[in-house]
Design an enzyme around this catalytic site. Sequence first.
Site, PDB file in Angstrom:
ATOM      1  N   SER A  19       0.888  -1.441   0.035  1.00  0.00           N
ATOM      2  CA  SER A  19       0.296   0.171   0.001  1.00  0.00           C
ATOM      3  C   SER A  19       0.571   1.416  -0.505  1.00  0.00           C
ATOM      4  CB  SER A  19      -0.968  -0.083   1.135  1.00  0.00           C
ATOM      5  OG  SER A  19      -2.167   0.868   1.262  1.00  0.00           O
TER       6      SER A  19
ATOM      7  N   ASP B 143      -8.436  -5.699  -6.171  1.00  0.00           N
ATOM      8  CA  ASP B 143      -8.273  -4.571  -4.751  1.00  0.00           C
ATOM      9  C   ASP B 143      -9.373  -3.171  -5.802  1.00  0.00           C
ATOM     10  OD1 ASP B 143      -6.800  -2.805  -3.467  1.00  0.00           O
ATOM     11  OD2 ASP B 143      -4.940  -3.103  -3.205  1.00  0.00           O
TER      12      ASP B 143
ATOM     13  N   HIS C 109      -7.386  -6.011  -1.456  1.00  0.00           N
ATOM     14  CA  HIS C 109      -5.762  -5.440  -1.117  1.00  0.00           C
ATOM     15  C   HIS C 109      -4.875  -6.436   0.259  1.00  0.00           C
ATOM     16  CE1 HIS C 109      -3.510  -1.582  -0.884  1.00  0.00           C
ATOM     17  NE2 HIS C 109      -3.648  -1.607   0.349  1.00  0.00           N
TER      18      HIS C 109
END
Length: 602
Positions: free
Chosen positions: A187, A293, A323
């Site tokens: 991320s 995601d 994610h």
Amino acid sequence: MLTTAVAVIAGLGATTVPASAAPVAPAALRSDPIYSYANAVRETVWVDTGLTAPNGSRVRVATDIIRPREATGRVPVIMDASPYYSTLGRGNESQKKTYDSAGKPVQFPLHYDNYFVPRGYAVALVDLSGTARSNGCVDVGGRSEIASAKSVVDWLNGRASGYTSATGSTTATASWSTGAVGMIGKSWDGTIANGVAATGVDGLKTIVPIGAISSWYDYYRASGATFTSGSPAGLAQVVENSAGAANCGSVKTTLTSGSPSSGDYTAMYRERDYVVNAANVKASVFAVHGLNDLNVKTINFGQWWNVLPARVERKIWLSQTGHVDPFDFRRSVWVDTLHRWFDHYLLGIDNGIEREPASTVEQKPDVWKDDASWPLAVSPTTVRLRPGTTAGVGTLGTTAPPAGSTASLTDNRTSSYDWINNPTTTSSARVIYRTDALRDDVRISGTTQITVTATPSQSAARLSAVLVDYGSATIRNYRTTGEGIRNLTTRTCWGESTTGDSACYLDTAANTTTVSQNIIARGWADLGHYAGLDTRRTLTAGTPYTITFNLASTDQLIPAGHRLALVIGSTDTSFISSAGTNPKLTIDLSKTTLRLPLVGSL
């Protein structure tokens, strides 16, 4: 123990296997855990970024380091630069950094330290500017955050200053470092790895961005449409420390003014667009992303991958999760692959990993397909929309529609999840075009692009387009908690543990569900950006406009017997905000095309 050849490498910090080394099978060429984790050096160095905070102080970033004490030579460094170490934490179990009463690091989140330090690596966890123990401001992927990590790479190579305290003058050097650095992170962390690689900094040998952003514009916007998921200034407030909250109001004001609701691509976003500087990348790239995601949309890995220079050695893993870190969806294979990747690019071990298949894609839960490269589609197939006998329902294929064919929809501000229901009936909110049942399996591998010519009834309008696989399938349940994984009650250990830093993590398994239809790619646009992203234009009712935009990058196997569909609507309320109006849109089918990265034929 290490083989003799590899032991020499670990001890001397060399970059190649000595020519005199006896031949060893590639599988045996790997670093082994010969150093004590319990006895490792644990320290914090504050690295000067060369920048000045709004209060006039020099920005120093806290870098917590753990490295093998017994190593007689220099060692390479695995780095994870993050804003989350004191707030949301890292990993499936939200681990945070911890310290003893003297301020010495105790817990290093994730398994990298536990696993790699005994194998002759140092691990450095960097608090981005304005977070945790670093001063300065959170500028959400901007100059200060990139400098946070780049300056540490420079310090590890003797080009920047480090200190033993946050404000003191006693310097610290990295005489123990080979200067070879690999950045990794999921991320925001992986995003910083992309940004630092785009500077071309010497010493950064590889990056492993996981679910990472390549352009912050594409995190908050989609071809002029505004996502409903928040704002840069709001995100800064989530992770900033108390000093940042008190002193960094001007930075947050800049973030807000640079992210207007018009959806324009501003100078603020350009500074945070690493794609435009991808030509500078020298490090190898091991990209990992979940194809479902819905946080960091997959356009981020696709556009980054596509513009990397040809000289960059690369590898990609694409899962069917959301994610999610690969440690939690393919753990044992991931740890082994990452081990060999770092051994090759940081220790210089010729283990052959760069000659293995560059692409690994999960085609259904826990079923993986290797390919020599990615994407598979060499050139796009042009697909057209033909009207049927039911209004707003038609056929998707390679045959052009009759001249003058149109279809209409009205922005009633609903969700694409609603639009895909009842695909054979008319809906005022969308139009839908499906193939016949496929005769053979086909694969969509790459980035789909759509060109739509639409006439709005009002001065502003949004467009949304989704690709749908119609047919029964068992998929990872990416729309629920866990985004395709579930925690088990057992734990397995990946490296060595100490009191306060366990190497043992909850096991996970695929969380699956059976569906009859599934959205496999999404794209959104603001029609007022038909002439470009720099400025949103006011539309003239009754005038046709043509806009081209991308759908999310993907790799999906569509089985024989299924149908592939394109659904076009206006405001997809699950993801974007409205343009403030409820226009009717008339689609000119003869001037609307889909460029599909197709392997096989419809």
